[in-house]
Scaffold this motif. Sequence first.
Motif, PDB file in Angstrom:
ATOM      1  N   ASN A 152       0.816  -1.207   0.000  1.00  0.00           N
ATOM      2  CA  ASN A 152       0.000   0.000   0.000  1.00  0.00           C
ATOM      3  C   ASN A 152       0.853   1.261   0.000  1.00  0.00           C
ATOM      4  O   ASN A 152       0.598   2.186  -0.756  1.00  0.00           O
ATOM      5  N   VAL A 153       1.867   1.278   0.857  1.00  0.00           N
ATOM      6  CA  VAL A 153       2.669   2.494   0.996  1.00  0.00           C
ATOM      7  C   VAL A 153       3.521   2.722  -0.257  1.00  0.00           C
ATOM      8  O   VAL A 153       3.631   3.839  -0.748  1.00  0.00           O
ATOM      9  N   VAL A 154       4.098   1.646  -0.786  1.00  0.00           N
ATOM     10  CA  VAL A 154       4.972   1.834  -1.950  1.00  0.00           C
ATOM     11  C   VAL A 154       4.149   2.316  -3.149  1.00  0.00           C
ATOM     12  O   VAL A 154       4.591   3.192  -3.915  1.00  0.00           O
ATOM     13  N   ALA A 155       2.928   1.814  -3.291  1.00  0.00           N
ATOM     14  CA  ALA A 155       2.072   2.266  -4.389  1.00  0.00           C
ATOM     15  C   ALA A 155       1.758   3.748  -4.232  1.00  0.00           C
ATOM     16  O   ALA A 155       1.775   4.509  -5.203  1.00  0.00           O
ATOM     17  N   ARG A 156       1.484   4.159  -2.984  1.00  0.00           N
ATOM     18  CA  ARG A 156       1.159   5.560  -2.754  1.00  0.00           C
ATOM     19  C   ARG A 156       2.356   6.456  -3.004  1.00  0.00           C
ATOM     20  O   ARG A 156       2.245   7.504  -3.644  1.00  0.00           O
ATOM     21  N   LEU A 157       3.519   6.027  -2.522  1.00  0.00           N
ATOM     22  CA  LEU A 157       4.724   6.847  -2.718  1.00  0.00           C
ATOM     23  C   LEU A 157       5.020   7.033  -4.192  1.00  0.00           C
ATOM     24  O   LEU A 157       5.451   8.101  -4.621  1.00  0.00           O
ATOM     25  N   GLN A 164       7.091  17.531  -4.766  1.00  0.00           N
ATOM     26  CA  GLN A 164       6.725  18.074  -3.451  1.00  0.00           C
ATOM     27  C   GLN A 164       7.869  17.900  -2.464  1.00  0.00           C
ATOM     28  O   GLN A 164       8.191  18.802  -1.692  1.00  0.00           O
ATOM     29  N   VAL A 165       8.461  16.705  -2.507  1.00  0.00           N
ATOM     30  CA  VAL A 165       9.572  16.422  -1.603  1.00  0.00           C
ATOM     31  C   VAL A 165      10.747  17.335  -1.930  1.00  0.00           C
ATOM     32  O   VAL A 165      11.360  17.933  -1.038  1.00  0.00           O
ATOM     33  N   GLU A 166      11.025  17.476  -3.235  1.00  0.00           N
ATOM     34  CA  GLU A 166      12.138  18.333  -3.651  1.00  0.00           C
ATOM     35  C   GLU A 166      11.894  19.780  -3.251  1.00  0.00           C
ATOM     36  O   GLU A 166      12.794  20.456  -2.750  1.00  0.00           O
ATOM     37  N   ALA A 167      10.660  20.249  -3.452  1.00  0.00           N
ATOM     38  CA  ALA A 167      10.321  21.619  -3.092  1.00  0.00           C
ATOM     39  C   ALA A 167      10.557  21.835  -1.606  1.00  0.00           C
ATOM     40  O   ALA A 167      11.142  22.840  -1.184  1.00  0.00           O
ATOM     41  N   SER A 168      10.111  20.879  -0.805  1.00  0.00           N
ATOM     42  CA  SER A 168      10.261  21.000   0.636  1.00  0.00           C
ATOM     43  C   SER A 168      11.733  21.084   1.029  1.00  0.00           C
ATOM     44  O   SER A 168      12.131  21.923   1.842  1.00  0.00           O
ATOM     45  N   MET A 169      12.554  20.244   0.402  1.00  0.00           N
ATOM     46  CA  MET A 169      13.979  20.264   0.718  1.00  0.00           C
ATOM     47  C   MET A 169      14.625  21.562   0.223  1.00  0.00           C
ATOM     48  O   MET A 169      15.462  22.155   0.903  1.00  0.00           O
ATOM     49  N   ASP A 170      14.203  22.026  -0.956  1.00  0.00           N
ATOM     50  CA  ASP A 170      14.743  23.278  -1.497  1.00  0.00           C
ATOM     51  C   ASP A 170      14.422  24.446  -0.586  1.00  0.00           C
ATOM     52  O   ASP A 170      15.198  25.389  -0.462  1.00  0.00           O
ATOM     53  N   PHE A 179       9.643  14.490   5.929  1.00  0.00           N
ATOM     54  CA  PHE A 179       8.876  13.280   6.207  1.00  0.00           C
ATOM     55  C   PHE A 179       7.619  13.628   6.981  1.00  0.00           C
ATOM     56  O   PHE A 179       6.519  13.210   6.644  1.00  0.00           O
ATOM     57  N   ARG A 180       7.783  14.477   8.013  1.00  0.00           N
ATOM     58  CA  ARG A 180       6.659  14.806   8.895  1.00  0.00           C
ATOM     59  C   ARG A 180       5.568  15.601   8.171  1.00  0.00           C
ATOM     60  O   ARG A 180       4.388  15.334   8.343  1.00  0.00           O
ATOM     61  N   TYR A 181       5.982  16.583   7.355  1.00  0.00           N
ATOM     62  CA  TYR A 181       4.985  17.498   6.785  1.00  0.00           C
ATOM     63  C   TYR A 181       4.592  17.181   5.344  1.00  0.00           C
ATOM     64  O   TYR A 181       3.560  17.639   4.874  1.00  0.00           O
ATOM     65  N   ILE A 182       5.416  16.449   4.625  1.00  0.00           N
ATOM     66  CA  ILE A 182       5.087  16.164   3.220  1.00  0.00           C
ATOM     67  C   ILE A 182       4.738  14.696   3.015  1.00  0.00           C
ATOM     68  O   ILE A 182       3.651  14.350   2.562  1.00  0.00           O
ATOM     69  N   ILE A 183       5.660  13.818   3.384  1.00  0.00           N
ATOM     70  CA  ILE A 183       5.458  12.405   3.068  1.00  0.00           C
ATOM     71  C   ILE A 183       4.345  11.797   3.920  1.00  0.00           C
ATOM     72  O   ILE A 183       3.420  11.168   3.411  1.00  0.00           O
ATOM     73  N   THR A 188      -0.793   8.791   4.762  1.00  0.00           N
ATOM     74  CA  THR A 188      -1.604   8.403   5.925  1.00  0.00           C
ATOM     75  C   THR A 188      -2.670   7.372   5.574  1.00  0.00           C
ATOM     76  O   THR A 188      -2.767   6.319   6.216  1.00  0.00           O
ATOM     77  N   THR A 189      -3.465   7.672   4.525  1.00  0.00           N
ATOM     78  CA  THR A 189      -4.554   6.740   4.224  1.00  0.00           C
ATOM     79  C   THR A 189      -4.009   5.393   3.758  1.00  0.00           C
ATOM     80  O   THR A 189      -4.594   4.353   4.062  1.00  0.00           O
ATOM     81  N   ALA A 190      -2.864   5.412   3.074  1.00  0.00           N
ATOM     82  CA  ALA A 190      -2.268   4.140   2.659  1.00  0.00           C
ATOM     83  C   ALA A 190      -1.820   3.345   3.877  1.00  0.00           C
ATOM     84  O   ALA A 190      -1.961   2.123   3.929  1.00  0.00           O
ATOM     85  N   LEU A 191      -1.299   4.064   4.873  1.00  0.00           N
ATOM     86  CA  LEU A 191      -0.895   3.397   6.113  1.00  0.00           C
ATOM     87  C   LEU A 191      -2.097   2.775   6.808  1.00  0.00           C
ATOM     88  O   LEU A 191      -2.052   1.632   7.262  1.00  0.00           O
ATOM     89  N   VAL A 192      -3.169   3.569   6.902  1.00  0.00           N
ATOM     90  CA  VAL A 192      -4.367   3.060   7.566  1.00  0.00           C
ATOM     91  C   VAL A 192      -4.900   1.840   6.812  1.00  0.00           C
ATOM     92  O   VAL A 192      -5.220   0.808   7.416  1.00  0.00           O
ATOM     93  N   ALA A 193      -4.945   1.951   5.483  1.00  0.00           N
ATOM     94  CA  ALA A 193      -5.454   0.830   4.684  1.00  0.00           C
ATOM     95  C   ALA A 193      -4.582  -0.405   4.850  1.00  0.00           C
ATOM     96  O   ALA A 193      -5.073  -1.512   5.108  1.00  0.00           O
ATOM     97  N   GLY A 194      -3.263  -0.209   4.732  1.00  0.00           N
ATOM     98  CA  GLY A 194      -2.350  -1.337   4.893  1.00  0.00           C
ATOM     99  C   GLY A 194      -2.472  -1.955   6.273  1.00  0.00           C
ATOM    100  O   GLY A 194      -2.486  -3.177   6.418  1.00  0.00           O
ATOM    101  N   GLY A 195      -2.601  -1.086   7.268  1.00  0.00           N
ATOM    102  CA  GLY A 195      -2.748  -1.556   8.637  1.00  0.00           C
ATOM    103  C   GLY A 195      -4.013  -2.374   8.815  1.00  0.00           C
ATOM    104  O   GLY A 195      -4.020  -3.411   9.490  1.00  0.00           O
ATOM    105  N   MET A 196      -5.100  -1.921   8.196  1.00  0.00           N
ATOM    106  CA  MET A 196      -6.371  -2.641   8.339  1.00  0.00           C
ATOM    107  C   MET A 196      -6.310  -4.009   7.672  1.00  0.00           C
ATOM    108  O   MET A 196      -6.808  -4.994   8.210  1.00  0.00           O
TER     109      MET A 196
END
Lengths: 263, 317
Positions: A152-157, A164-170, A179-183, A188-196
Amino acid sequence: MHSRLRAGWGVRLGAFGALVFLHFPLLIIILYAFTTEEASFRFPPPGLTTQWIGELFNREDFWRALGLSLQVAVIATLLALILGTLIALALARANFFGRDSISLLVILPIALPGIVSGIALRSAVSILGVPFSTWTIILGHATFCIVTVYNNVVARLRRTAHSQVEASMDLGASSFQTFRYIILPNITTALVAGGMLAFALSFDEVIVTTFTAGNQQTLPIWIFSQLTRPRDRPVTNVAALFVIAVTFIPIILAHQLTRDRRD
Amino acid sequence: MSAVMLDSQVPQPPQTPLRRVSAWFFRHPTLTLFSLLAVPMAWMVVVYLGSLSALLAQSFFRLDGFTGRIVREFGLSTYEQLFTAANIDIVVRTTVMAAAVTVAGALIAFPLAYYTARFAPPRLKTFLYLAVLLPLWSSYLVRVYTWKIILAQEGIITWVFDLLGLRGILDGILAIPGIGGPSLSFSYLGMFLVFVYIWLPYMVLPIMTALERVPNSLVEASSDLGARPRYTFRRIILPLAFPGVVAGSIFTFSLTLGDYIIPQVIGNSSFFIGQVVYAQQGTAGNIPLAAAFTVVPVVIMLIYLLIARRLGAFNAL
């Protein structure tokens, strides 16, 4: 999309037939949870009653098994969430030697027959001389649950724009802030789905558990032991319905959370 | 000092230790990868590969027939026990069942996958997808148990046959030696039905994925060039969907090979690989023989996977 041809009758009939085949047993389990017949699987049921629900709820061994199953499923899911996310973060974009071997290793516990994983864990436990406990069950469950979180997470990533990640780092955010604010918000929903899904998988797993549980009974093992007790049939029927109902909820929620927004 | 401030247009964030760690990781992508993977890979390698090696090691140990203890010495005597006529019978029986289940599963799964992937309107498609997913994730044991109820002599199938006045046909089928038995729930036929039912979603999903990936341009080109739908299906869609079928067959085949619950709940008294493993490690306490027996499905699966890779199944998973 596909140019909307109409499917031929053969295809429709085949599809409908397969769908019925997949789902009518579920109707049967609902029906039999309420039958008044005690001794056999007679169809049609001679009458309907709700008395077996009460009888199941009075069974102390049922509650103990349910408690153990919940405990195992929760801890195994948490472990799988952490381990699965770490692997997904590493493999989502990187391309390195051994990458395919790692993803194969993650899938292996559910691709190999359950009995192989089960007896493998059992031999390891027996060679090390570790006593069977709740933790040996959790060890096995977490191992085969990792793949659901990872998938689930790899598909979402891979769907999330890396810009977005590059912009945040720039803009000066550290890796941890990114990680905290972008990734994290993105996955989140992929984590919840995978967890369920991991929870559902762990909650009703029976094959591997048989080999790692020792004398303890998770709910599926309890039901399995019930199958050899014909006198308890009505109670088993209700427990079966209960397990189906409990696993359906997280599956449907997980599906809703990961649906592609394009449709 | 002010000149320095002007020099750097962007205000620099304060250098916290965390930030230094972050910067270090940024400069060392390989080590970042390594630290992300360290814990989960340690888990997978120690717990899972470790267990598989333990299993392999056990298969070279042997059970001392007199003391009932496991002798931890390397040897092949356990494997010798494996190649008895009775055991080879079990392996053949299981493999034939797995192959039959796989073929039947593919035949039943294909129309459903085909309709869902290429014909169903979006809403129906979502519904059908969920309808396949639900049984896949929901309780395996309960779904097997349900078939015990369905196939029972006094159960719904017999009732339906009675209703249609076709009881004779059912009894006739059950009387066929080899697949029949006293009732459906104690016959190969019943076991076969349950296997097909239980693993069906594993077959539907990869076929669906493969069919969705068939480019429309190819289908359109084929019909533009004058092919009839049937011909397009046979020459374009089917070959492109075939890796999906092979991918699904990996699951149905592997899962059938290792299952011990279904033959135990539904079957007659003849053994399948999974049951032997279960019985050897449990009541017989012969973990070495159980371990050697699990090597059989693993080897069969490895051969199968090699063939599947040739057929391009891994891209359809």
